[in-house]
Design an enzyme around this catalytic site. Structure first.
Site, PDB file in Angstrom:
ATOM      1  N   SER A   1      33.137  -4.038  -3.655  1.00  0.00           N
ATOM      2  CA  SER A   1      34.414  -4.209  -4.358  1.00  0.00           C
ATOM      3  C   SER A   1      35.516  -4.342  -3.311  1.00  0.00           C
ATOM      4  CB  SER A   1      34.683  -2.980  -5.224  1.00  0.00           C
ATOM      5  OG  SER A   1      36.031  -2.933  -5.617  1.00  0.00           O
TER       6      SER A   1
ATOM      7  N   TYR B   1      35.175   5.889  -6.748  1.00  0.00           N
ATOM      8  CA  TYR B   1      34.613   4.542  -6.942  1.00  0.00           C
ATOM      9  C   TYR B   1      34.681   3.752  -5.629  1.00  0.00           C
ATOM     10  CZ  TYR B   1      34.294  -0.289  -8.586  1.00  0.00           C
ATOM     11  OH  TYR B   1      33.940  -1.610  -8.744  1.00  0.00           O
TER      12      TYR B   1
HETATM   13  N1  LIG Z   1      35.019  -6.615 -12.775  1.00  0.00           N
HETATM   14  C1  LIG Z   1      35.636  -6.375 -11.632  1.00  0.00           C
HETATM   15  O1  LIG Z   1      36.851  -6.621 -11.494  1.00  0.00           O
HETATM   16  C2  LIG Z   1      34.866  -5.821 -10.458  1.00  0.00           C
HETATM   17  C3  LIG Z   1      35.510  -5.766  -9.220  1.00  0.00           C
HETATM   18  C4  LIG Z   1      34.811  -5.279  -8.129  1.00  0.00           C
HETATM   19  C5  LIG Z   1      33.492  -4.891  -8.268  1.00  0.00           C
HETATM   20  N2  LIG Z   1      32.884  -4.936  -9.484  1.00  0.00           N
HETATM   21  C6  LIG Z   1      31.484  -4.498  -9.591  1.00  0.00           C
HETATM   22  O2  LIG Z   1      30.741  -5.447 -10.315  1.00  0.00           O
HETATM   23  C7  LIG Z   1      29.602  -4.809 -10.875  1.00  0.00           C
HETATM   24  C8  LIG Z   1      29.484  -5.233 -12.328  1.00  0.00           C
HETATM   25  O3  LIG Z   1      30.557  -4.661 -13.074  1.00  0.00           O
HETATM   26  P1  LIG Z   1      31.302  -5.412 -14.247  1.00  0.00           P
HETATM   27  O4  LIG Z   1      32.707  -5.605 -13.832  1.00  0.00           O
HETATM   28  O5  LIG Z   1      30.522  -6.570 -14.690  1.00  0.00           O
HETATM   29  O6  LIG Z   1      31.346  -4.266 -15.370  1.00  0.00           O
HETATM   30  P2  LIG Z   1      30.558  -4.099 -16.731  1.00  0.00           P
HETATM   31  O7  LIG Z   1      30.790  -5.252 -17.632  1.00  0.00           O
HETATM   32  O8  LIG Z   1      30.900  -2.727 -17.204  1.00  0.00           O
HETATM   33  O9  LIG Z   1      29.019  -4.143 -16.281  1.00  0.00           O
HETATM   34  C9  LIG Z   1      28.383  -3.071 -15.648  1.00  0.00           C
HETATM   35  C10 LIG Z   1      26.889  -3.300 -15.718  1.00  0.00           C
HETATM   36  O10 LIG Z   1      26.248  -2.223 -15.021  1.00  0.00           O
HETATM   37  C11 LIG Z   1      25.243  -1.686 -15.856  1.00  0.00           C
HETATM   38  N3  LIG Z   1      25.067  -0.265 -15.616  1.00  0.00           N
HETATM   39  C12 LIG Z   1      25.993   0.716 -15.583  1.00  0.00           C
HETATM   40  N4  LIG Z   1      25.399   1.913 -15.388  1.00  0.00           N
HETATM   41  C13 LIG Z   1      24.065   1.663 -15.292  1.00  0.00           C
HETATM   42  C14 LIG Z   1      22.921   2.475 -15.119  1.00  0.00           C
HETATM   43  N5  LIG Z   1      23.003   3.809 -14.982  1.00  0.00           N
HETATM   44  N6  LIG Z   1      21.708   1.884 -15.063  1.00  0.00           N
HETATM   45  C15 LIG Z   1      21.579   0.552 -15.206  1.00  0.00           C
HETATM   46  N7  LIG Z   1      22.616  -0.284 -15.377  1.00  0.00           N
HETATM   47  C16 LIG Z   1      23.834   0.288 -15.438  1.00  0.00           C
HETATM   48  C17 LIG Z   1      25.693  -1.951 -17.289  1.00  0.00           C
HETATM   49  O11 LIG Z   1      24.544  -2.075 -18.130  1.00  0.00           O
HETATM   50  P3  LIG Z   1      24.076  -1.011 -19.238  1.00  0.00           P
HETATM   51  O12 LIG Z   1      25.280  -0.227 -19.673  1.00  0.00           O
HETATM   52  O13 LIG Z   1      23.497  -1.870 -20.309  1.00  0.00           O
HETATM   53  O14 LIG Z   1      23.033  -0.191 -18.540  1.00  0.00           O
HETATM   54  C18 LIG Z   1      26.363  -3.302 -17.147  1.00  0.00           C
HETATM   55  O15 LIG Z   1      25.445  -4.342 -17.301  1.00  0.00           O
HETATM   56  C19 LIG Z   1      29.806  -3.309 -10.678  1.00  0.00           C
HETATM   57  O16 LIG Z   1      29.036  -2.878  -9.581  1.00  0.00           O
HETATM   58  C20 LIG Z   1      31.288  -3.207 -10.358  1.00  0.00           C
HETATM   59  O17 LIG Z   1      31.589  -2.059  -9.602  1.00  0.00           O
HETATM   60  C21 LIG Z   1      33.542  -5.396 -10.592  1.00  0.00           C
END
Ligand SMILES: NC(=O)c1ccc[n+]([C@@H]2O[C@H](COP(=O)([O-])OP(=O)(O)OC[C@H]3O[C@@H](n4cnc5c(N)ncnc54)[C@H](OP(=O)(O)O)[C@@H]3O)[C@@H](O)[C@H]2O)c1
Length: 248
Positions: free
Chosen positions: A139, A153
């Site tokens: 991130s 985080y």
């Molecule tokens: N969106 C942003 O602006 C942003 C910025 C920087 C980094 N990121 C990173 O991008 C990645 C994806 O996040 P996102 O933004 O797409 O958020 P999101 O829509 O909330 O997706 C998170 C994903 O992680 C899975 N997850 C969470 N806890 C889990 C667990 N214990 N076991 C297995 N799967 C788990 C969830 O699936 P289930 O709940 O179905 O298990 C979901 O598919 C993350 O690592 C986040 O930190 C996002």
């Protein structure tokens, strides 16, 4: 064409990466806890790219034995894994010392120990194959110690970036490659409505296009999307604390 395993593929960036990789003709091994949501992703892909093979498995990345088992089952099913995207993550958090060790620990266990298990499982497979591409979704917040709700985080995301970089040093000079992504604000379930007004927020489709481009080019690391995040990363690293507090 290759086989790509994506964790956290049930929503947000993971689900959209699956769709965009499918459009490029890659086969997909997708996992997350919400298998109904994984089924939705598979149906979308089947409708638009029927030739792409998509396999689904339930996985909670905090169940470490399951991480090793599921990765190995996918490897056997596809006869190898070309790329693993360590993407599953949690955005919960509260300022340190405010009585919420519970949520900060949950974030640390999912984002760091869970990612360590995924990286170990992927690295074991790649070493045996003498090939593979590890992609770590870190991130933008990893670039500096962060205040308020994202302190823990951001620390987990700095940790996973170093984990991947350490593995890159191990496998330097071999066919195994490592990419670390530093996404800025991209619309997903992790960002609630208030967050969606944040400066620089881009659509899931646009943000993930930039991630997929960096991954396909096997870049060592990338701020995604590059604008405004690559120049902002320089500002963020050197900003005095009062400016940092205003920025984040
Ligand atoms: N969106 C942003 O602006 C942003 C910025 C920087 C980094 N990121 C990173 O991008 C990645 C994806 O996040 P996102 O933004 O797409 O958020 P999101 O829509 O909330 O997706 C998170 C994903 O992680 C899975 N997850 C969470 N806890 C889990 C667990 N214990 N076991 C297995 N799967 C788990 C969830 O699936 P289930 O709940 O179905 O298990 C979901 O598919 C993350 O690592 C986040 O930190 C996002």
């Amino acid at each position: 064409m290759s086989t790509i395993l994506i964790t956290g593929a049930s929503s947000g960036l993971g689900a959209e990466m699956a769709r965009q990789f499918a459009a490029l003709g890659h086969d997909l091994a997708l996992c997350a806890r919400r298998t109904d949501r994984l089924e939705d992703v598979r149906s979308d892909i089947a409708a638009t790219h029927p030739d792409v093979r998509v396999s689904l498995k339930a996985l909670d990345v905090t169940d470490h034995d399951a991480v090793f088992r599921v990765f190995e089952e996918f490897r056997e099913e596809f006869g190898g894994l070309d790329r693993v995207v360590v993407n599953a993550g949690l955005g919960k958090g509260q300022p340190l010392g405010t009585g919420r060790f519970d949520v900060n620990r949950e974030t640390a266990e999912t984002n760091f120990i869970g990612a360590l298990a995924q990286t170990e499982a992927a690295a074991q497979i790649f070493r045996a194959q003498n090939a593979g591409h590890l992609v770590m979704v870190s991130s933008f917040s990893a670039l500096r110690g962060m205040p308020k709700n994202i302190t823990t985080y951001a620390a987990t995301k700095a940790g996973v970036a170093h984990l991947a970089e350490g593995f890159r040093a191990d496998v330097h000079g071999t066919p195994i490659k490592v990419t670390v992504l530093y996404p800025g604000y991209i619309v997903s379930e992790m960002n609630d409505e208030a967050d969606q007004k944040l400066t620089g927020m881009v659509s899931t489709e646009k943000g993930v296009r930039s991630m997929v481009d960096a991954i396909e080019k096997e870049k060592d690391s990338a701020c995604v999307p590059a604008l405004p995040w690559a120049p902002l990363s320089v500002v963020l690293k050197h900003a005095p604390l009062p400016v940092l507090k205003k920025l984040m």
